[in-house]
Design a protein around this motif. Structure first.
Motif, PDB file in Angstrom:
ATOM      1  N   LEU A  19     -20.019  -4.282  -9.408  1.00  0.00           N
ATOM      2  CA  LEU A  19     -20.357  -2.881  -9.122  1.00  0.00           C
ATOM      3  C   LEU A  19     -19.249  -2.200  -8.327  1.00  0.00           C
ATOM      4  O   LEU A  19     -18.910  -1.037  -8.583  1.00  0.00           O
ATOM      5  N   ALA A  20     -18.663  -2.914  -7.361  1.00  0.00           N
ATOM      6  CA  ALA A  20     -17.561  -2.356  -6.566  1.00  0.00           C
ATOM      7  C   ALA A  20     -16.364  -2.040  -7.461  1.00  0.00           C
ATOM      8  O   ALA A  20     -15.757  -0.974  -7.346  1.00  0.00           O
ATOM      9  N   LEU A  21     -16.022  -2.954  -8.360  1.00  0.00           N
ATOM     10  CA  LEU A  21     -14.905  -2.723  -9.287  1.00  0.00           C
ATOM     11  C   LEU A  21     -15.167  -1.496 -10.154  1.00  0.00           C
ATOM     12  O   LEU A  21     -14.305  -0.628 -10.299  1.00  0.00           O
ATOM     13  N   ARG A  22     -16.355  -1.389 -10.705  1.00  0.00           N
ATOM     14  CA  ARG A  22     -16.673  -0.260 -11.582  1.00  0.00           C
ATOM     15  C   ARG A  22     -16.651   1.063 -10.820  1.00  0.00           C
ATOM     16  O   ARG A  22     -16.226   2.083 -11.357  1.00  0.00           O
ATOM     17  N   ARG A  23     -17.083   1.030  -9.552  1.00  0.00           N
ATOM     18  CA  ARG A  23     -17.024   2.238  -8.722  1.00  0.00           C
ATOM     19  C   ARG A  23     -15.568   2.625  -8.469  1.00  0.00           C
ATOM     20  O   ARG A  23     -15.196   3.794  -8.563  1.00  0.00           O
ATOM     21  N   LEU A  24     -14.720   1.641  -8.198  1.00  0.00           N
ATOM     22  CA  LEU A  24     -13.301   1.928  -7.957  1.00  0.00           C
ATOM     23  C   LEU A  24     -12.641   2.523  -9.200  1.00  0.00           C
ATOM     24  O   LEU A  24     -11.806   3.424  -9.092  1.00  0.00           O
ATOM     25  N   VAL A  25     -13.017   2.033 -10.357  1.00  0.00           N
ATOM     26  CA  VAL A  25     -12.463   2.573 -11.609  1.00  0.00           C
ATOM     27  C   VAL A  25     -12.872   4.032 -11.776  1.00  0.00           C
ATOM     28  O   VAL A  25     -12.064   4.867 -12.195  1.00  0.00           O
ATOM     29  N   ARG A  26     -14.122   4.362 -11.413  1.00  0.00           N
ATOM     30  CA  ARG A  26     -14.571   5.760 -11.520  1.00  0.00           C
ATOM     31  C   ARG A  26     -13.859   6.643 -10.496  1.00  0.00           C
ATOM     32  O   ARG A  26     -13.525   7.793 -10.792  1.00  0.00           O
ATOM     33  N   ILE A  27     -13.630   6.135  -9.300  1.00  0.00           N
ATOM     34  CA  ILE A  27     -13.006   6.919  -8.233  1.00  0.00           C
ATOM     35  C   ILE A  27     -11.504   7.077  -8.450  1.00  0.00           C
ATOM     36  O   ILE A  27     -10.929   8.118  -8.147  1.00  0.00           O
ATOM     37  N   HIS A  28     -10.854   6.044  -8.985  1.00  0.00           N
ATOM     38  CA  HIS A  28      -9.397   6.032  -9.165  1.00  0.00           C
ATOM     39  C   HIS A  28      -9.018   5.818 -10.640  1.00  0.00           C
ATOM     40  O   HIS A  28      -8.289   4.883 -10.962  1.00  0.00           O
ATOM     41  N   PRO A  29      -9.467   6.683 -11.548  1.00  0.00           N
ATOM     42  CA  PRO A  29      -9.188   6.433 -12.967  1.00  0.00           C
ATOM     43  C   PRO A  29      -7.696   6.424 -13.295  1.00  0.00           C
ATOM     44  O   PRO A  29      -7.263   5.639 -14.146  1.00  0.00           O
ATOM     45  N   ASP A  30      -6.909   7.246 -12.624  1.00  0.00           N
ATOM     46  CA  ASP A  30      -5.474   7.274 -12.913  1.00  0.00           C
ATOM     47  C   ASP A  30      -4.798   5.967 -12.525  1.00  0.00           C
ATOM     48  O   ASP A  30      -3.912   5.476 -13.229  1.00  0.00           O
ATOM     49  N   ALA A  31      -5.215   5.403 -11.397  1.00  0.00           N
ATOM     50  CA  ALA A  31      -4.634   4.136 -10.963  1.00  0.00           C
ATOM     51  C   ALA A  31      -4.950   3.028 -11.965  1.00  0.00           C
ATOM     52  O   ALA A  31      -4.068   2.260 -12.364  1.00  0.00           O
ATOM     53  N   PHE A  32      -6.200   2.975 -12.407  1.00  0.00           N
ATOM     54  CA  PHE A  32      -6.580   1.913 -13.330  1.00  0.00           C
ATOM     55  C   PHE A  32      -6.072   2.172 -14.744  1.00  0.00           C
ATOM     56  O   PHE A  32      -5.968   1.239 -15.542  1.00  0.00           O
ATOM     57  N   ALA A  33      -5.714   3.408 -15.045  1.00  0.00           N
ATOM     58  CA  ALA A  33      -5.091   3.700 -16.343  1.00  0.00           C
ATOM     59  C   ALA A  33      -3.731   3.012 -16.450  1.00  0.00           C
ATOM     60  O   ALA A  33      -3.250   2.755 -17.558  1.00  0.00           O
ATOM     61  N   ALA A 116       1.096  -8.538 -17.298  1.00  0.00           N
ATOM     62  CA  ALA A 116      -0.281  -8.188 -16.932  1.00  0.00           C
ATOM     63  C   ALA A 116      -0.427  -8.179 -15.419  1.00  0.00           C
ATOM     64  O   ALA A 116      -1.070  -7.291 -14.848  1.00  0.00           O
ATOM     65  N   LEU A 117       0.178  -9.153 -14.761  1.00  0.00           N
ATOM     66  CA  LEU A 117       0.119  -9.214 -13.300  1.00  0.00           C
ATOM     67  C   LEU A 117       0.769  -7.985 -12.675  1.00  0.00           C
ATOM     68  O   LEU A 117       0.220  -7.394 -11.741  1.00  0.00           O
ATOM     69  N   MET A 118       1.906  -7.568 -13.185  1.00  0.00           N
ATOM     70  CA  MET A 118       2.584  -6.379 -12.646  1.00  0.00           C
ATOM     71  C   MET A 118       1.734  -5.123 -12.885  1.00  0.00           C
ATOM     72  O   MET A 118       1.684  -4.242 -12.022  1.00  0.00           O
ATOM     73  N   ALA A 119       1.080  -5.045 -14.024  1.00  0.00           N
ATOM     74  CA  ALA A 119       0.207  -3.896 -14.293  1.00  0.00           C
ATOM     75  C   ALA A 119      -0.950  -3.859 -13.292  1.00  0.00           C
ATOM     76  O   ALA A 119      -1.283  -2.797 -12.755  1.00  0.00           O
ATOM     77  N   LEU A 120      -1.546  -5.015 -12.998  1.00  0.00           N
ATOM     78  CA  LEU A 120      -2.620  -5.070 -12.003  1.00  0.00           C
ATOM     79  C   LEU A 120      -2.093  -4.691 -10.626  1.00  0.00           C
ATOM     80  O   LEU A 120      -2.715  -3.908  -9.908  1.00  0.00           O
ATOM     81  N   HIS A 121      -0.953  -5.226 -10.262  1.00  0.00           N
ATOM     82  CA  HIS A 121      -0.334  -4.907  -8.967  1.00  0.00           C
ATOM     83  C   HIS A 121      -0.108  -3.402  -8.843  1.00  0.00           C
ATOM     84  O   HIS A 121      -0.433  -2.789  -7.822  1.00  0.00           O
ATOM     85  N   ASN A 122       0.452  -2.789  -9.871  1.00  0.00           N
ATOM     86  CA  ASN A 122       0.724  -1.349  -9.846  1.00  0.00           C
ATOM     87  C   ASN A 122      -0.569  -0.533  -9.742  1.00  0.00           C
ATOM     88  O   ASN A 122      -0.614   0.482  -9.040  1.00  0.00           O
ATOM     89  N   ALA A 123      -1.618  -0.975 -10.436  1.00  0.00           N
ATOM     90  CA  ALA A 123      -2.898  -0.262 -10.365  1.00  0.00           C
ATOM     91  C   ALA A 123      -3.482  -0.348  -8.961  1.00  0.00           C
ATOM     92  O   ALA A 123      -3.943   0.655  -8.406  1.00  0.00           O
ATOM     93  N   LEU A 124      -3.468  -1.536  -8.371  1.00  0.00           N
ATOM     94  CA  LEU A 124      -4.010  -1.699  -7.018  1.00  0.00           C
ATOM     95  C   LEU A 124      -3.198  -0.905  -6.002  1.00  0.00           C
ATOM     96  O   LEU A 124      -3.757  -0.272  -5.103  1.00  0.00           O
ATOM     97  N   GLU A 125      -1.887  -0.928  -6.156  1.00  0.00           N
ATOM     98  CA  GLU A 125      -1.020  -0.188  -5.239  1.00  0.00           C
ATOM     99  C   GLU A 125      -1.257   1.316  -5.351  1.00  0.00           C
ATOM    100  O   GLU A 125      -1.339   2.023  -4.337  1.00  0.00           O
ATOM    101  N   ALA A 126      -1.413   1.804  -6.560  1.00  0.00           N
ATOM    102  CA  ALA A 126      -1.643   3.239  -6.766  1.00  0.00           C
ATOM    103  C   ALA A 126      -2.994   3.676  -6.207  1.00  0.00           C
ATOM    104  O   ALA A 126      -3.141   4.798  -5.727  1.00  0.00           O
ATOM    105  N   ALA A 127      -3.985   2.786  -6.249  1.00  0.00           N
ATOM    106  CA  ALA A 127      -5.315   3.125  -5.757  1.00  0.00           C
ATOM    107  C   ALA A 127      -5.372   3.090  -4.233  1.00  0.00           C
ATOM    108  O   ALA A 127      -6.286   3.661  -3.637  1.00  0.00           O
ATOM    109  N   ASP A 128      -4.412   2.420  -3.588  1.00  0.00           N
ATOM    110  CA  ASP A 128      -4.334   2.350  -2.122  1.00  0.00           C
ATOM    111  C   ASP A 128      -5.675   1.884  -1.532  1.00  0.00           C
ATOM    112  O   ASP A 128      -6.300   2.573  -0.728  1.00  0.00           O
TER     113      ASP A 128
END
Length: 159
Positions: A19-33, A116-128
């Motif tokens: 649920l936390a992950l899905r909420r973060l995706v809704r709050i930070h869609p650009d980061a997870f894109a 894939a790891l770099m993409a995840l890293h970039n998404a997490l970093e962008a979401a701060d």
């Protein structure tokens, strides 16, 4: 029987973290894109100092986090495996420990698809994100939760 009991104990935390992950995706869609083609990748986060692991599939609003025993984690066919001490991995995920420094100092180990790891890293970093965000703490409690988690991780590391 013990394996079944252990698995059922991990369902609650898995549900909360999903649920936390899905909420973060809704709050930070650009980061997870930023995950782009890797949003269906399966990431396995393994703690070397605790009998737990997490699998993460950041599939947008249908993403899933599963808390696993180390025995169950061994059977997971992950695209990326990330292993290290719990404190180090949590700090990498919340951005307070530089991922490159953790990797090059061998505090974390990585196997699998590094793109894939770099993409995840970039998404997490962008979401701060903070640790409170990662565990789904309510907005009104995030400051308190972060201070408590910071204190705990600091003292865990020095113990």
């Amino acid at each position: 029987m013990a394996a079944i009991a252990a698995k059922s104990l991990l369902l609650g935390p898995s549900y909360i973290l999903t649920l936390a992950l899905r909420r973060l995706v809704r709050i930070h869609p650009d980061a997870f894109a930023r995950l782009a083609a890797y949003r269906e990748s399966l990431f396995l986060i393994e703690f070397t100092d605790a009998p737990l692991a997490f699998s993460l599939r950041p599939s947008g609003t249908s993403g899933q986090v599963r808390v696993l025993s180390t025995a169950a984690a061994k059977t997971v066919r992950a695209d990326v495996r990330i292993a290290g001490q719990m404190v180090d991995l949590l700090r990498v995920f919340d951005g307070t420990f530089d991922a490159d420094a953790a990797f090059f100092s061998r505090r974390i180990r990585v196997a699998g698809d590094t793109s894939a790891l770099m993409a995840l890293h970039n998404a997490l970093e962008a979401a701060d994100l903070t640790l409170a965000d990662l565990i789904g703490a309510p907005a009104s409690a995030r400051g308190l939760v972060n201070r408590g988690l910071d204190w705990t991780l600091h003292h865990w590391r020095s113990a």
